[in-house]
Design an enzyme around this catalytic site. Structure first.
Site, mmCIF file in Angstrom:
data_model
loop_
_atom_site.group_PDB
_atom_site.id
_atom_site.type_symbol
_atom_site.label_atom_id
_atom_site.label_comp_id
_atom_site.label_asym_id
_atom_site.label_seq_id
_atom_site.Cartn_x
_atom_site.Cartn_y
_atom_site.Cartn_z
ATOM 1 N N MET A 89 0.819 -1.211 0.000
ATOM 2 C CA MET A 89 0.000 0.000 0.000
ATOM 3 C C MET A 89 0.854 1.262 0.000
ATOM 4 S SD MET A 89 -2.785 -1.234 -0.498
ATOM 5 C CE MET A 89 -4.084 -2.416 -0.182
ATOM 6 N N LEU A 92 5.014 3.991 -5.670
ATOM 7 C CA LEU A 92 6.459 3.934 -5.923
ATOM 8 C C LEU A 92 6.939 5.245 -6.545
ATOM 9 C CD1 LEU A 92 6.899 0.320 -7.362
ATOM 10 C CD2 LEU A 92 6.871 1.081 -4.989
ATOM 11 N N ASN A 106 1.640 -5.232 -10.437
ATOM 12 C CA ASN A 106 0.728 -5.009 -9.316
ATOM 13 C C ASN A 106 -0.586 -5.723 -9.593
ATOM 14 O OD1 ASN A 106 -0.252 -3.836 -6.874
ATOM 15 N ND2 ASN A 106 -1.348 -2.294 -8.077
ATOM 16 N N HIS A 108 -4.685 -5.314 -8.708
ATOM 17 C CA HIS A 108 -5.645 -4.337 -8.197
ATOM 18 C C HIS A 108 -7.047 -4.950 -8.230
ATOM 19 C CE1 HIS A 108 -7.255 -0.452 -7.145
ATOM 20 N NE2 HIS A 108 -8.179 -0.634 -8.075
HETATM 21 C C1 GAR Z 1 -5.815 -7.394 -2.570
HETATM 22 O O1 GAR Z 1 -7.204 -7.387 -2.765
HETATM 23 C C2 GAR Z 1 -5.130 -6.492 -3.578
HETATM 24 O O2 GAR Z 1 -5.733 -6.516 -4.845
HETATM 25 C C3 GAR Z 1 -5.310 -5.144 -2.932
HETATM 26 O O3 GAR Z 1 -5.076 -5.373 -1.578
HETATM 27 C C4 GAR Z 1 -5.448 -6.720 -1.257
HETATM 28 C C5 GAR Z 1 -4.275 -7.392 -0.588
HETATM 29 O O4 GAR Z 1 -4.632 -8.658 -0.124
HETATM 30 N N1 GAR Z 1 -4.415 -4.186 -3.479
HETATM 31 C C6 GAR Z 1 -4.753 -2.920 -3.689
HETATM 32 O O5 GAR Z 1 -5.835 -2.456 -3.418
HETATM 33 C C7 GAR Z 1 -3.644 -2.074 -4.313
HETATM 34 N N2 GAR Z 1 -4.175 -0.829 -4.757
HETATM 35 P P1 GAR Z 1 -3.529 -9.707 0.286
HETATM 36 O O6 GAR Z 1 -2.570 -8.984 1.242
HETATM 37 O O7 GAR Z 1 -4.277 -10.798 0.984
HETATM 38 O O8 GAR Z 1 -2.832 -10.168 -0.972
#
Ligand code: GAR
Length: 200
Positions: A89, A92, A106, A108
């Protein structure tokens, strides 16, 4: 063998899905290092349990580029070929992107370019879309703006909450993130403008 560097900030379920596919031989690479900017990240603990190299690099109170320089130094130390953001989160810096051009992926939880940034599942519900999903994309200097490698569609159900929707999207994330990693590792893509296409 190509080397992956994983950056995460929390639960790490995408990291675990990648690790399972690496172990099963479905991703032709090894995980060289798992890093987090959060000491208590569950994903970091899981990586340690799996016997992987891990690093905690605190980001709090640091300039964006100063933090990124520390991260890049560790990625270099472990000779990482491809960087995978897995629930990392942080945005970069241009410095980071220049160090790993077209080598940062990444995941998303929305069909980009819809619903970038935080709480993508809540954004989709509030907008009222009937379908959302997830996107694997190359990271550029913007927020969730880089070229799209692959996507999966998830229907929005009438009784969905952000939490129930997130669970179904996450199942698809776990599937397509590995697909996207394989595509990039195999050098099986060419990039024309914003389009990521199979190599001729
Ligand atoms: C996931 O849903 C990912 O897509 C999101 O955070 C979660 C992490 O879950 N990422 C974002 O929103 C990036 N903008 P995890 O730690 O269990 O993989």
């Amino acid at each position: 063998m190509k080397k992956l560097g994983i950056l995460l900030s929390g639960r790490g379920s995408n990291f675990e899905a990648i690790a399972r596919n690496v172990q099963a031989g479905k991703i032709p690479a090894e995980i060289a290092i798992v890093m987090s900017n959060k000491a208590g990240a569950l994903g970091l603990a899981r990586a340690k349990e799996m016997g992987l190299a891990t690093r905690f690099i605190p980001s709090q109170g640091k300039e964006r580029e100063a933090f990124d320089r520390e991260v890049v130094a560790v990625l270099r130390e472990f000779q990482v070929d491809l960087v995978c953001l897995a629930g990392f989160m942080r945005i970069l810096s241009p410095y980071f992107i220049r160090e790993f051009p077209r080598r940062v992926l990444n995941i998303h939880p929305a069909l980009l370019p819809s619903f970038p940034g935080e709480e993508a599942q809540r954004q989709a519900l509030e907008y009222g879309v009937k379908f959302t999903g997830c996107t694997v994309h190359l990271v550029d200097e913007g927020v969730d703006t880089g070229p799209i490698v692959c996507q999966a569609v998830v229907p929005v159900l009438d009784d969905d909450t952000p939490e129930t929707l997130a669970v179904r999207i996450l199942n698809e994330e776990h599937r397509i993130y590995s697909d996207g990693i394989c595509l990039l590792l195999e050098d099986g893509v060419r990039i024309e403008g914003r389009r990521v296409l199979p190599k001729l």
